[in-house]
Design an enzyme around this catalytic site. Sequence first.
Site, PDB file in Angstrom:
ATOM      1  N   TRP A 122       0.836  -1.209   0.000  1.00  0.00           N
ATOM      2  CA  TRP A 122       0.000   0.000   0.000  1.00  0.00           C
ATOM      3  C   TRP A 122       0.861   1.246   0.000  1.00  0.00           C
ATOM      4  O   TRP A 122       0.565   2.224  -0.686  1.00  0.00           O
ATOM      5  CB  TRP A 122      -0.976  -0.009   1.165  1.00  0.00           C
ATOM      6  CG  TRP A 122      -1.974  -1.120   1.071  1.00  0.00           C
ATOM      7  CD1 TRP A 122      -2.135  -2.153   1.944  1.00  0.00           C
ATOM      8  CD2 TRP A 122      -2.952  -1.315   0.033  1.00  0.00           C
ATOM      9  NE1 TRP A 122      -3.141  -2.982   1.509  1.00  0.00           N
ATOM     10  CE2 TRP A 122      -3.652  -2.495   0.343  1.00  0.00           C
ATOM     11  CE3 TRP A 122      -3.282  -0.624  -1.129  1.00  0.00           C
ATOM     12  CZ2 TRP A 122      -4.681  -3.001  -0.455  1.00  0.00           C
ATOM     13  CZ3 TRP A 122      -4.307  -1.113  -1.927  1.00  0.00           C
ATOM     14  CH2 TRP A 122      -4.988  -2.278  -1.592  1.00  0.00           C
ATOM     15  N   ASP A 139      -1.353   6.559   6.423  1.00  0.00           N
ATOM     16  CA  ASP A 139      -2.473   5.679   6.073  1.00  0.00           C
ATOM     17  C   ASP A 139      -2.650   4.721   7.253  1.00  0.00           C
ATOM     18  O   ASP A 139      -1.767   3.926   7.545  1.00  0.00           O
ATOM     19  CB  ASP A 139      -2.100   4.915   4.794  1.00  0.00           C
ATOM     20  CG  ASP A 139      -3.135   3.853   4.397  1.00  0.00           C
ATOM     21  OD1 ASP A 139      -4.113   3.649   5.138  1.00  0.00           O
ATOM     22  OD2 ASP A 139      -2.947   3.233   3.330  1.00  0.00           O
ATOM     23  N   LYS A 164     -11.805  -1.800   6.806  1.00  0.00           N
ATOM     24  CA  LYS A 164     -10.980  -2.734   7.572  1.00  0.00           C
ATOM     25  C   LYS A 164     -11.475  -2.819   9.014  1.00  0.00           C
ATOM     26  O   LYS A 164     -11.583  -3.890   9.573  1.00  0.00           O
ATOM     27  CB  LYS A 164      -9.507  -2.292   7.557  1.00  0.00           C
ATOM     28  CG  LYS A 164      -8.941  -2.032   6.182  1.00  0.00           C
ATOM     29  CD  LYS A 164      -8.774  -3.317   5.364  1.00  0.00           C
ATOM     30  CE  LYS A 164      -8.720  -3.070   3.877  1.00  0.00           C
ATOM     31  NZ  LYS A 164      -7.519  -2.450   3.372  1.00  0.00           N
TER      32      LYS A 164
END
Length: 360
Positions: free
Chosen positions: A101, A171, A195
């Site tokens: 990511w 993030d 998530k």
Amino acid sequence: MSRVYNFSAGPAVLPEEVLKEAAAEMLDYNGTGMSVMEMSHRSKAFEEIIKTAEQDIRDLMNIPDNYKVLFLQGGASQQFAMIPMNLMKNKVADYIVTGQWAKKAWQEASKYGKANKIASSEDETFSYIPDCSDLPISEDADYVYICENNTIYGTKFKTLPNTKGKTLVADVSSCFLSEPVDVSKYGIIYGGVQKNVGPAGMVIVIIREDLITDDVLEGTPTMLKYKTHADAGSLYNTPPAYNIYICGKVFKWLKKMGGLEKMKELNEKKAKVLYDFLDESKLFKGTVRKEDRSLMNVPFVTGDADLDAKFVKEAKEAGFENLKGHRTVGGMRASIYNAMPIEGVEKLVEFMKKFEKENM
Ligand SMILES: *Cc1c(COP(=O)(O)O)cnc(C)c1O
């Protein structure tokens, strides 16, 4: 009806209580005679929903007044572009690449300016967090970027990098609301909600006010300017209204659970059950350097791909879903977010013990 133990990395398990409440309100939300899905985002009822949601996340995370909370579309990935478009005044940013990511964010930023990879753990399949106490931060860096919890590899920054005074952007998709954070240490802290918080497709961006300006990269679309959404209280256009409603319920649930201090305690206890077993098991082993282990995503392997596949298959039959590791790393991964009860992890470990006996 039968619910499974869902160890998915995302979209992931939500608190049963929240799902039941949403189900009960599906046809008639709070006397409005309609579902939140059917309601105007300019209505009184929705105004109350979004205001309450914002206040609750502010309370939970202790968000200082000089930060805005934005509920945006495009998931976490859209932030990979929005961040450089809005923040790259000098067209320079430093990225710490600790997984896929972060790598995607770094690659995206490279389209808009000079994105320096100042540290990485790719040399050992992202199984650790590099030492970030004295990195070569660029003098003219607009920000330093991290992915704080690496969903795929199961690592987590236990201390934030020394950014030498530069703005930190993080993030936190897969560790969102799992423990207390000091928001004032970040310029932007953001997470895709699927998530640990709510339904996929929405991202929550917590951004310091001085970073919200009209001075963005030329050609930045109106919808991708933080200022557009900040000025309109996340209601510039139709927001992901139902997601905001569900996230709001999760915030209430977290408050009822005792807030983020309490969640941290529960999450530590829960993760310990699994890590302790992995450390003593003769068949299974964790893949991450101990001091960098995530409380949320726990990857493990047997060392034999066929046996891994057998485990995933038999676990599924026993009611433990989505234990297959990410397609790029193989093995197994148990994601044990806020809404996974400790019984789920205890039963998984029991099952792993049984599997070990049968396969050694
Ligand atoms: C899942 C995930 C993303 C991508 O989220 P989307 O909402 O699918 O864009 C980004 N970062 C992290 C850390 C993630 O876990």
